[in-house]
Design an enzyme around this catalytic site. Structure first.
Site, PDB file in Angstrom:
ATOM      1  N   ASN A 141     -15.946 -36.198  46.480  1.00 40.70           N
ATOM      2  CA  ASN A 141     -15.343 -37.370  45.625  1.00 40.70           C
ATOM      3  C   ASN A 141     -15.256 -38.906  46.283  1.00 40.70           C
ATOM      4  OD1 ASN A 141     -15.339 -39.909  44.455  1.00 40.70           O
ATOM      5  ND2 ASN A 141     -13.244 -38.812  43.628  1.00 40.70           N
ATOM      6  N   GLU A 143      -8.304 -42.637  39.295  1.00 41.27           N
ATOM      7  CA  GLU A 143      -8.134 -43.355  39.372  1.00 41.27           C
ATOM      8  C   GLU A 143      -9.108 -44.624  38.055  1.00 41.27           C
ATOM      9  OE1 GLU A 143     -10.264 -43.316  43.150  1.00 41.27           O
ATOM     10  OE2 GLU A 143      -8.301 -42.676  44.112  1.00 41.27           O
ATOM     11  N   GLY A 186      -4.806 -38.801  47.595  1.00 40.81           N
ATOM     12  CA  GLY A 186      -4.938 -39.654  48.070  1.00 40.81           C
ATOM     13  C   GLY A 186      -3.495 -39.640  48.968  1.00 40.81           C
ATOM     14  N   SER A 242      -5.823 -34.099  47.930  1.00 42.67           N
ATOM     15  CA  SER A 242      -5.138 -34.150  49.178  1.00 42.67           C
ATOM     16  C   SER A 242      -5.651 -32.819  50.188  1.00 42.67           C
ATOM     17  CB  SER A 242      -4.171 -34.281  49.574  1.00 42.67           C
ATOM     18  OG  SER A 242      -3.146 -35.836  48.781  1.00 42.67           O
TER      19      SER A 242
END
Ligand code: PEP
Length: 253
Positions: A9, A99, A175, A215
């Protein structure tokens, strides 16, 4: 039994020239990709055509979008429809990413409409679910996952479930450099599979692929892939670098 998926992504990263540079390095590194896995690259909309063209003829590497409107066309400024994605040979779409939920305010009902629409247009959804840190600390992780599953998959038939991939992405691990421990990941994945078994059937639960996201990097992917209910990874930051994503894509499983 379940073919693993390694999905990139890219979020809002890479111009078309940067996409081409990535592909120039990445494609030779996955020339001999083992047949026992699928790779998906989800670039921004503007690079879909470039990726799609580069992947022509590659059976187990395909292109995905990062979002989609549920309508085919209309007065929806700034949106992209399933027909527009199919036009570019897009096979997958990431829906319900954290998100989209937390930065852009997408709610369960909207995500459910998108899932139904993607399936109706033969675009396979990668349906993301996951708890926030606050929810985890309050001991609500499994409740949150079950409620997101019920809302997102409530209108999906048994037949169409074969095309659904679920991504468990704890919001606190995206992230941030923090990865769920193997025990946390396995617990969540097992609960997701149990939910699918209960609300569809055990055959569908055995077949459905559940990806872990948060992550993931070359150094931790093998440990995650060794878990019984982890069938692949959805990778953000570490998928921006061609060498790092090739290492993840070709890791030993
Ligand atoms: C993601 O964007 O889905 C993701 C998991 O990002 P990262 O790998 O950077 O945590």
């Amino acid at each position: 039994m379940r073919t693993p998926i390694m999905a990139a992504n890219w979020k809002m990263h890479k111009t078309v020239p940067e996409t081409m540079a990535f592909l120039d390095t990445f494609m030779p590194l996955v020339r001999d990709l083992p047949q026992d896995r699928e790779i998906i690259i989800a670039p921004p909309f503007t690079s879909l055509e470039t990726v799609s063209r580069a992947l022509l003829g590659r059976k187990n590497i395909s292109v995905g979008a990062q979002n989609m409107h549920f309508e085919e066309q209309g007065a929806f400024t700034g949106e992209i429809s399933p027909l527009m994605l199919s036009d570019l040979r897009v096979k997958w779409v990431i829906l319900g990413h954290s998100e989209r939920r937390h930065v852009f305010g997408e709610e369960d009902e909207l995500i459910a409409k998108k899932i139904t629409s993607a399936l109706a247009h033969d675009i396979k959804p990668i349906f993301c679910i996951g708890e926030t840190l606050e929810e985890r600390e309050a001991g609500k992780t499994l409740d949150v996952l079950q409620s997101q599953l019920a809302a997102g998959l409530g209108n999906v038939s048994d037949e169409r479930m074969a095309d659904v991939v679920i991504a468990y992405e704890p919001v606190w691990a995206i992230g941030t450099g923090k990865t769920a421990t193997p025990a946390q990941a396995q617990e969540a994945h097992e609960a997701v599979r149990a939910w699918v078994s209960q609300h569809f059937n055990s055959g569908i639960a055995e077949q459905i692929r559940i990806l872990y996201g948060g992550s993931v990097k070359p150094g931790n992917v093998e440990e995650l892939m060794a878990l019984e209910d982890v069938d692949g990874a959805l990778v953000g930051g570490a998928a921006l670098d061609p060498e790092s994503f090739a290492e993840i894509a070709t890791c030993s499983i």
